[in-house]
Design a protein around this motif. Structure first.
Motif, mmCIF file in Angstrom:
data_model
loop_
_atom_site.group_PDB
_atom_site.id
_atom_site.type_symbol
_atom_site.label_atom_id
_atom_site.label_comp_id
_atom_site.label_asym_id
_atom_site.label_seq_id
_atom_site.Cartn_x
_atom_site.Cartn_y
_atom_site.Cartn_z
ATOM 1 N N SER A 31 0.841 -1.195 0.000
ATOM 2 C CA SER A 31 0.000 0.000 0.000
ATOM 3 C C SER A 31 0.874 1.243 0.000
ATOM 4 C CB SER A 31 -0.926 0.018 1.212
ATOM 5 O OG SER A 31 -0.177 0.170 2.401
ATOM 6 N N ALA A 32 0.319 2.331 -0.527
ATOM 7 C CA ALA A 32 1.000 3.630 -0.537
ATOM 8 C C ALA A 32 -0.064 4.693 -0.319
ATOM 9 C CB ALA A 32 1.726 3.853 -1.849
ATOM 10 N N LYS A 33 0.119 5.533 0.696
ATOM 11 C CA LYS A 33 -0.895 6.519 1.040
ATOM 12 C C LYS A 33 -0.249 7.838 1.404
ATOM 13 C CE LYS A 33 -5.085 7.767 2.267
ATOM 14 N NZ LYS A 33 -5.902 8.288 1.223
ATOM 15 N N VAL A 34 -0.643 8.906 0.690
ATOM 16 C CA VAL A 34 -0.232 10.265 1.032
ATOM 17 C C VAL A 34 -1.299 10.816 1.971
ATOM 18 C CG1 VAL A 34 0.198 12.579 0.136
ATOM 19 C CG2 VAL A 34 0.955 10.589 -1.164
ATOM 20 N N MET A 35 -0.884 11.341 3.110
ATOM 21 C CA MET A 35 -1.834 11.867 4.086
ATOM 22 C C MET A 35 -2.396 13.204 3.590
ATOM 23 S SD MET A 35 -2.001 9.769 6.628
ATOM 24 C CE MET A 35 -1.952 8.409 5.529
ATOM 25 N N MET A 36 -3.724 13.323 3.654
ATOM 26 C CA MET A 36 -4.419 14.507 3.154
ATOM 27 C C MET A 36 -5.089 15.250 4.308
ATOM 28 S SD MET A 36 -3.690 14.097 0.035
ATOM 29 C CE MET A 36 -4.688 14.818 -1.229
ATOM 30 N N ASP A 37 -5.167 16.572 4.190
ATOM 31 C CA ASP A 37 -5.857 17.402 5.165
ATOM 32 C C ASP A 37 -7.366 17.202 5.005
ATOM 33 O OD1 ASP A 37 -7.234 20.071 5.985
ATOM 34 O OD2 ASP A 37 -5.258 20.118 6.939
ATOM 35 N N ARG A 38 -8.071 16.985 6.092
ATOM 36 C CA ARG A 38 -9.510 16.727 6.019
ATOM 37 C C ARG A 38 -10.297 17.918 5.487
ATOM 38 N NH1 ARG A 38 -10.637 13.858 11.822
ATOM 39 N NH2 ARG A 38 -9.272 12.089 11.481
ATOM 40 N N GLU A 39 -9.909 19.109 5.894
ATOM 41 C CA GLU A 39 -10.687 20.300 5.531
ATOM 42 C C GLU A 39 -10.395 20.799 4.121
ATOM 43 O OE1 GLU A 39 -10.418 23.300 8.511
ATOM 44 O OE2 GLU A 39 -10.840 21.880 10.123
ATOM 45 N N THR A 40 -9.116 20.837 3.749
ATOM 46 C CA THR A 40 -8.757 21.414 2.452
ATOM 47 C C THR A 40 -8.618 20.375 1.349
ATOM 48 O OG1 THR A 40 -6.389 21.274 2.894
ATOM 49 C CG2 THR A 40 -7.508 23.291 3.584
ATOM 50 N N GLY A 41 -8.370 19.122 1.723
ATOM 51 C CA GLY A 41 -8.182 18.075 0.728
ATOM 52 C C GLY A 41 -6.809 18.088 0.087
ATOM 53 N N SER A 42 -5.919 18.951 0.553
ATOM 54 C CA SER A 42 -4.563 19.003 -0.004
ATOM 55 C C SER A 42 -3.624 18.113 0.815
ATOM 56 C CB SER A 42 -4.051 20.444 -0.011
ATOM 57 O OG SER A 42 -3.998 20.946 1.308
ATOM 58 N N SER A 43 -2.493 17.796 0.222
ATOM 59 C CA SER A 43 -1.515 16.922 0.846
ATOM 60 C C SER A 43 -0.930 17.574 2.093
ATOM 61 C CB SER A 43 -0.389 16.623 -0.141
ATOM 62 O OG SER A 43 0.681 15.987 0.509
ATOM 63 N N LYS A 44 -0.607 16.743 3.094
ATOM 64 C CA LYS A 44 0.060 17.236 4.304
ATOM 65 C C LYS A 44 1.581 17.195 4.161
ATOM 66 C CE LYS A 44 -3.306 16.316 7.903
ATOM 67 N NZ LYS A 44 -3.485 15.693 9.221
ATOM 68 N N GLY A 45 2.078 16.606 3.075
ATOM 69 C CA GLY A 45 3.516 16.581 2.842
ATOM 70 C C GLY A 45 4.213 15.344 3.364
ATOM 71 N N PHE A 46 3.442 14.346 3.782
ATOM 72 C CA PHE A 46 4.055 13.086 4.191
ATOM 73 C C PHE A 46 3.111 11.940 3.876
ATOM 74 C CE2 PHE A 46 1.545 14.184 7.881
ATOM 75 C CZ PHE A 46 1.105 12.982 8.388
ATOM 76 N N GLY A 47 3.657 10.728 3.916
ATOM 77 C CA GLY A 47 2.848 9.557 3.615
ATOM 78 C C GLY A 47 3.492 8.300 4.146
ATOM 79 N N PHE A 48 2.833 7.168 3.877
ATOM 80 C CA PHE A 48 3.316 5.877 4.334
ATOM 81 C C PHE A 48 3.259 4.877 3.190
ATOM 82 C CE2 PHE A 48 1.777 8.016 8.110
ATOM 83 C CZ PHE A 48 2.827 7.825 8.987
ATOM 84 N N VAL A 49 4.274 4.030 3.137
ATOM 85 C CA VAL A 49 4.342 2.965 2.130
ATOM 86 C C VAL A 49 4.556 1.664 2.876
ATOM 87 C CG1 VAL A 49 5.622 2.060 0.159
ATOM 88 C CG2 VAL A 49 5.311 4.520 0.413
ATOM 89 N N GLU A 50 3.804 0.646 2.497
ATOM 90 C CA GLU A 50 3.968 -0.664 3.113
ATOM 91 C C GLU A 50 4.533 -1.611 2.066
ATOM 92 O OE1 GLU A 50 1.439 -3.593 6.058
ATOM 93 O OE2 GLU A 50 0.480 -1.854 5.157
ATOM 94 N N MET A 51 5.714 -2.158 2.357
ATOM 95 C CA MET A 51 6.390 -3.073 1.448
ATOM 96 C C MET A 51 6.103 -4.510 1.868
ATOM 97 S SD MET A 51 8.050 -0.983 -0.619
ATOM 98 C CE MET A 51 9.354 -1.871 -1.423
ATOM 99 N N ALA A 52 6.324 -5.442 0.952
ATOM 100 C CA ALA A 52 6.018 -6.847 1.202
ATOM 101 C C ALA A 52 6.972 -7.492 2.203
ATOM 102 C CB ALA A 52 6.042 -7.622 -0.108
ATOM 103 N N SER A 53 8.213 -7.032 2.291
ATOM 104 C CA SER A 53 9.158 -7.630 3.235
ATOM 105 C C SER A 53 10.068 -6.563 3.822
ATOM 106 C CB SER A 53 10.006 -8.703 2.549
ATOM 107 O OG SER A 53 10.942 -8.103 1.683
ATOM 108 N N ALA A 54 10.692 -6.921 4.933
ATOM 109 C CA ALA A 54 11.596 -5.992 5.613
ATOM 110 C C ALA A 54 12.837 -5.714 4.762
ATOM 111 C CB ALA A 54 11.996 -6.558 6.966
ATOM 112 N N GLU A 55 13.290 -6.712 3.995
ATOM 113 C CA GLU A 55 14.475 -6.523 3.148
ATOM 114 C C GLU A 55 14.206 -5.513 2.038
ATOM 115 O OE1 GLU A 55 13.192 -9.687 3.722
ATOM 116 O OE2 GLU A 55 14.563 -10.064 5.390
#
Length: 116
Positions: A31-55
């Protein structure tokens, strides 16, 4: 086991799809998700990516940390788990419960109730 990666200092033009494609070079992205502001709908400038393995996650972190994206040097690191917060400021479950002070109001919280 999957590993979650924090990606910070992202340009506001980055979307979920572009974030996923940047990390897909290093392996399977769950998964890959950019965090968005609830009120404005614009990006908060950070996100999270989930990879299949630690390596795969470690390889992506090593390669992408400090990389320039649209003139901004991004920060890539392992995501820390959320800290449990004991919200007793009126916004959590224990917010409007009785106070420990017996000299103020009725002692049951809520509206009104000052000193006698």
């Amino acid at each position: 086991m999957s590993s979650k990666i924090y990606v910070g200092n992202l340009p506001y033009s980055v979307t979920d799809a572009s974030l996923r494609s940047n990390f897909a070079e290093f392996g399977s992205v769950a998964s890959a998700k950019v965090m968005m502001d609830r009120e404005t709908g614009s990006s908060k400038g950070f996100g999270f990516v989930e990879m299949a393995s630690a390596e795969l996650a470690q390889a992506a972190i090593s390669a992408l940390n400090g990389m320039s994206v649209d003139g901004r040097s991004i920060v890539v690191s392992l995501a820390r788990p959320r800290e449990a917060s004991a919200a007793s400021n009126g916004y959590g479950a224990g917010g409007f419960t009785a106070t420990k002070r017996t000299d103020v109001g009725y002692g049951t919280g809520g509206f009104g109730g000052g000193r006698y």
